[in-house]
Design a protein around this motif. Structure first.
Motif, PDB file in Angstrom:
ATOM      1  N   SER A  28       0.827  -1.211   0.000  1.00  0.00           N
ATOM      2  CA  SER A  28       0.000   0.000   0.000  1.00  0.00           C
ATOM      3  C   SER A  28       0.857   1.255   0.000  1.00  0.00           C
ATOM      4  N   ALA A  29       1.972   1.230   0.714  1.00  0.00           N
ATOM      5  CA  ALA A  29       2.865   2.381   0.725  1.00  0.00           C
ATOM      6  C   ALA A  29       3.431   2.654  -0.658  1.00  0.00           C
ATOM      7  N   SER A  30       3.776   1.586  -1.376  1.00  0.00           N
ATOM      8  CA  SER A  30       4.295   1.751  -2.737  1.00  0.00           C
ATOM      9  C   SER A  30       3.221   2.288  -3.681  1.00  0.00           C
ATOM     10  N   LYS A  31       2.012   1.731  -3.576  1.00  0.00           N
ATOM     11  CA  LYS A  31       0.919   2.189  -4.438  1.00  0.00           C
ATOM     12  C   LYS A  31       0.485   3.608  -4.081  1.00  0.00           C
ATOM     13  N   LEU A  32       0.570   3.960  -2.805  1.00  0.00           N
ATOM     14  CA  LEU A  32       0.174   5.300  -2.371  1.00  0.00           C
ATOM     15  C   LEU A  32       1.013   6.369  -3.042  1.00  0.00           C
ATOM     16  N   ARG A  33       2.314   6.143  -3.150  1.00  0.00           N
ATOM     17  CA  ARG A  33       3.183   7.149  -3.758  1.00  0.00           C
ATOM     18  C   ARG A  33       2.768   7.442  -5.191  1.00  0.00           C
ATOM     19  N   ARG A  34       2.503   6.399  -5.977  1.00  0.00           N
ATOM     20  CA  ARG A  34       2.085   6.600  -7.367  1.00  0.00           C
ATOM     21  C   ARG A  34       0.700   7.234  -7.450  1.00  0.00           C
ATOM     22  N   ALA A  35      -0.217   6.782  -6.592  1.00  0.00           N
ATOM     23  CA  ALA A  35      -1.573   7.329  -6.624  1.00  0.00           C
ATOM     24  C   ALA A  35      -1.580   8.793  -6.197  1.00  0.00           C
ATOM     25  N   GLN A  36      -0.771   9.147  -5.222  1.00  0.00           N
ATOM     26  CA  GLN A  36      -0.700  10.530  -4.760  1.00  0.00           C
ATOM     27  C   GLN A  36      -0.146  11.434  -5.851  1.00  0.00           C
ATOM     28  N   GLU A  37       0.874  10.975  -6.545  1.00  0.00           N
ATOM     29  CA  GLU A  37       1.443  11.765  -7.647  1.00  0.00           C
ATOM     30  C   GLU A  37       0.425  11.969  -8.760  1.00  0.00           C
ATOM     31  N   ALA A  38      -0.342  10.922  -9.078  1.00  0.00           N
ATOM     32  CA  ALA A  38      -1.347  11.033 -10.134  1.00  0.00           C
ATOM     33  C   ALA A  38      -2.456  12.008  -9.744  1.00  0.00           C
ATOM     34  N   ALA A  39      -2.899  11.957  -8.489  1.00  0.00           N
ATOM     35  CA  ALA A  39      -3.971  12.853  -8.034  1.00  0.00           C
ATOM     36  C   ALA A  39      -3.501  14.305  -8.028  1.00  0.00           C
ATOM     37  N   GLN A  40      -2.297  14.550  -7.575  1.00  0.00           N
ATOM     38  CA  GLN A  40      -1.793  15.918  -7.513  1.00  0.00           C
ATOM     39  C   GLN A  40      -1.519  16.488  -8.905  1.00  0.00           C
ATOM     40  N   ALA A  41      -1.140  15.628  -9.843  1.00  0.00           N
ATOM     41  CA  ALA A  41      -0.790  16.104 -11.177  1.00  0.00           C
ATOM     42  C   ALA A  41      -1.976  16.687 -11.927  1.00  0.00           C
ATOM     43  N   SER A  42      -3.193  16.196 -11.647  1.00  0.00           N
ATOM     44  CA  SER A  42      -4.366  16.630 -12.407  1.00  0.00           C
ATOM     45  C   SER A  42      -5.211  17.665 -11.665  1.00  0.00           C
ATOM     46  N   ARG A  43      -4.815  18.046 -10.456  1.00  0.00           N
ATOM     47  CA  ARG A  43      -5.617  19.009  -9.698  1.00  0.00           C
ATOM     48  C   ARG A  43      -5.625  20.379 -10.365  1.00  0.00           C
ATOM     49  N   ASP A  44      -4.493  20.820 -10.856  1.00  0.00           N
ATOM     50  CA  ASP A  44      -4.431  22.141 -11.504  1.00  0.00           C
ATOM     51  C   ASP A  44      -5.312  22.180 -12.746  1.00  0.00           C
TER      52      ASP A  44
END
Length: 292
Positions: A28-44
């Motif tokens: 989950s820690a490994s998947k969290l890093r990728r998921a967090q990056e994906a979510a932050q990338a599309s917020r703008d």
């Protein structure tokens, strides 16, 4: 006090469980890093699209467009995002609790409620509620959702609102704020007409000076469609990050609890073992004294 064999089996069983929870925590820690990056990338991009919609709301003709037209709310559609599996703390429970409160309010107001679910936990919950229509069910889309995954949901939602089957569409998902903070969010997707407060937050633009190709209706419709798709897409990404974060924390707590249990049972095992040895020594001593 439990026997030595029973305690030894308990310790072994807890150690095996700890290995599983530790592995799930690392995954989950490994998947969290990728998921967090994906979510932050599309917020703008979502913020920019929302600002464009607010500017289009200043056009007087926009109220005549099917996706912008407000109606008296007699029926409401909820899109609910959960997971397919548990072991993620209160991730699913928080969303379903919010949905249950919304359904109770709709029933009190005499509003017909229908639900479109993403994830098996949501559909299991909705099927047990009387008087709520399950419009469609989609399994969770994994860690990398695609446009093809979202397109059927988008087409269903737009068709339902355009054909006046529902008067409002809302999206329920878990917004990822940080590793320790995830907030259940309820946002309106349709109608696309924003409130006066939302429009006032965007700087005034000279809409009249803009040229629309091929025409205003097509541009407005496409922008509204893209915004709805983007909101669903962002909701999925935020939910994925929240799920992995909450599962990581839940598995860490489970691993820590297992370590504490192992320590407690090991102490109990050593105490029982020492008591057994002491008893055997006493019996041997008593036998020696009897033989004298």
């Amino acid at each position: 006090m439990a026997s030595l064999i029973t305690l030894k089996r308990r310790i072994g069983s807890i150690k095996n469980t700890r290995q599983i929870t530790k592995a799930m925590q690392l995954v989950s820690a490994s998947k969290l890093r990728r998921a967090q990056e994906a979510a932050q990338a599309s917020r703008d991009y979502r913020i920019a699209a929302y600002g464009l919609l607010a500017r289009l709301n200043q056009i007087s003709e926009v109220e005549q467009q099917p996706l912008f037209r407000k109606r008296k709310i007699d029926s409401r559609l909820y899109i609910v995002i959960t997971s397919n599996s548990g072991l993620a703390g209160a991730y699913n429970a928080n969303v379903l609790k919010q949905l249950a409160a919304a359904i109770r309010k709709d029933q009190a107001d005499g509003v017909k409620t229908s639900v479109l679910t993403i994830g098996s936990k949501a559909v299991q919950f909705v099927r047990r509620i009387h008087g709520v229509e399950l419009l469609a069910h989609y399994p969770a889309f994994g860690d990398k959702p695609t446009e093809n995954d979202i397109r059927p949901i988008l087409d269903t939602v737009i068709a339902q609102y355009r054909d006046e089957q529902v008067d409002e569409v809302r999206l329920l998902y878990t917004d990822f704020r940080s590793t320790v903070s995830q907030i259940v969010t309820d946002i309106a997707l349709l109608p696309a007409m924003l409130s006066s407060e939302d429009v006032a937050e965007v700087k005034e633009a000279n809409i009249a000076a803009m040229n629309f190709e091929p025409d205003v209706e097509t541009v407005v419709h496409n922008v509204a469609t893209r915004l709805i798709e983007l909101q669903i897409w962002q909701g999925l990404l935020e939910s994925l990050a929240s799920e992995h974060s909450m599962r990581m924390i839940a598995m860490k707590n489970a691993t820590d609890n297992a370590t504490d249990l192992i320590a407690d049972y090991t102490l109990e095992y050593n105490t029982a073992r020492q008591a057994a040895i002491t008893q055997e020594l006493a019996e041997i001593s008593a036998g020696v004294e009897a033989m004298k």
